[in-house]
Write an enzyme that holds these catalytic residues in place. Structure first.
Site, PDB file in Angstrom:
ATOM      1  CG  PHE A 195      25.291  61.204  37.832  1.00  0.00           C
ATOM      2  CD1 PHE A 195      26.346  61.442  38.803  1.00  0.00           C
ATOM      3  CD2 PHE A 195      24.290  62.250  37.798  1.00  0.00           C
ATOM      4  CE1 PHE A 195      26.425  62.481  39.445  1.00  0.00           C
ATOM      5  CE2 PHE A 195      24.419  63.315  38.674  1.00  0.00           C
ATOM      6  CZ  PHE A 195      25.443  63.536  39.418  1.00  0.00           C
TER       7      PHE A 195
ATOM      8  CB  SER B  38      23.841  56.303  32.057  1.00  0.00           C
ATOM      9  OG  SER B  38      23.903  57.444  32.261  1.00  0.00           O
ATOM     10  CG  MET B  39      29.114  58.634  35.161  1.00  0.00           C
ATOM     11  SD  MET B  39      29.040  59.466  36.969  1.00  0.00           S
ATOM     12  CE  MET B  39      29.037  57.738  37.893  1.00  0.00           C
TER      13      MET B  39
ATOM     14  CG  ASP C 247      18.399  57.907  26.746  1.00  0.00           C
ATOM     15  OD1 ASP C 247      17.881  58.432  27.893  1.00  0.00           O
ATOM     16  OD2 ASP C 247      19.482  57.165  27.066  1.00  0.00           O
TER      17      ASP C 247
ATOM     18  CG  HIS D 274      19.228  56.450  30.622  1.00  0.00           C
ATOM     19  ND1 HIS D 274      19.974  56.903  29.653  1.00  0.00           N
ATOM     20  CD2 HIS D 274      19.663  56.564  31.854  1.00  0.00           C
ATOM     21  CE1 HIS D 274      21.224  57.261  30.164  1.00  0.00           C
ATOM     22  NE2 HIS D 274      21.053  56.942  31.529  1.00  0.00           N
TER      23      HIS D 274
END
Length: 253
Positions: free
Chosen positions: A26, A94-95, A195, A225
């Site tokens: 994202f 992530s996303m 993270d 992250h």
């Protein structure tokens, strides 16, 4: 809308046997996935690294997109790669991991396997929850991107978080959590020990609820992250190739 330099999608033509679809996170861009894509291409795989709608341009444009736009685009990229390759794996950061899980839930055995790096399926962060509530009246907030331990490495991402887009992502999370038991494909789940964006509970929820007989986990001790650009990137890349090759060996028996 002009695309930022370096945010372009990439495609590497390799084997017709194995394809890998890479999905960025994202507010990020394919730049966060390109080193991984190059590594996979050197291993002989065909690789696609698309740019999701609303990304790699401006945060204002991102605010005009919603999760079905991102998911629909990724699904189209999967279809294109499936036309070229016998087996397609989906790797997401992530996303990107959230969307990869959704693909696996919807497409079943058409997805050969998943590599998920710090995937998001929920948040308990108060600031993020407040931000989504403010989305109808406040268009943006401080950036979430750039969480990298390695000195001097920057993530190409927006300097503001588009809150309407973030609110849409938050509506995707419960759908993905609900359907985690539909994920039966082999999964390599990589999580950073530290993270500052996605809480550790996310990986725990994914691991506890998928129904994959082949579920492998790797902890990235020296990365934050954006692990694809961080200190543990070589380890992650190596493990991902080993994962694909071992899954292929099992399916060939």
């Amino acid at each position: 809308m002009p695309v930022l330099a370096g945010a372009e999608p990439f495609y590497f033509d390799g084997s017709a046997e194995v394809g890998v679809l890479l999905c960025h996170g994202f507010t990020g861009t394919p730049a966060a996935m390109r080193p991984w894509g190059e590594y996979l291409a050197e291993a002989g795989f065909t690789v696609r690294g698309p740019r999701l709608p609303g990304h790699g341009t401006t945060w204002q444009e991102c605010n005009r997109t919603r999760w079905p736009d991102w998911y629909g685009w990724l699904r189209g990229e999967f279809a294109a790669l499936s036309d070229r390759c016998d087996t397609v794996f989906v790797f997401g950061l992530s996303m990107g991991g959230t969307l990869a899980l959704r693909l696996a839930q919807d497409l079943g055995p058409a997805v050969g396997g998943l590599v998920l790096v710090n995937p998001s399926v929920l948040t308990r962060r108060l600031d993020a929850r407040i931000a989504t509530l403010l989305a109808p009246v406040v268009p943006s907030a401080a950036a979430l991107a750039g969480d990298i331990a390695r000195p001097g490495v920057l993530e190409q991402a927006y300097d503001r978080t588009p809150l309407r887009a973030l609110a849409s992502l938050s509506r995707l999370w419960p759908l993905v959590r609900r359907d985690l038991p539909r994920v039966t494909q082999p999964v390599l789940l990589a999580r950073s020990a530290v993270d500052h964006v996605v809480e550790p509970v996310n990986a725990a929820v994914v691991a506890a609820n998928v129904r994959s007989e082949d579920l492998r986990e790797v902890v990235l001790h020296n990365s934050y992250h954006v692990a694809t650009l961080d200190n543990d990137a070589p380890l992650l890349f190596q493990r991902s190739v080993e994962f694909v090759e071992s899954v292929r060996q099992v399916s060939a028996r």
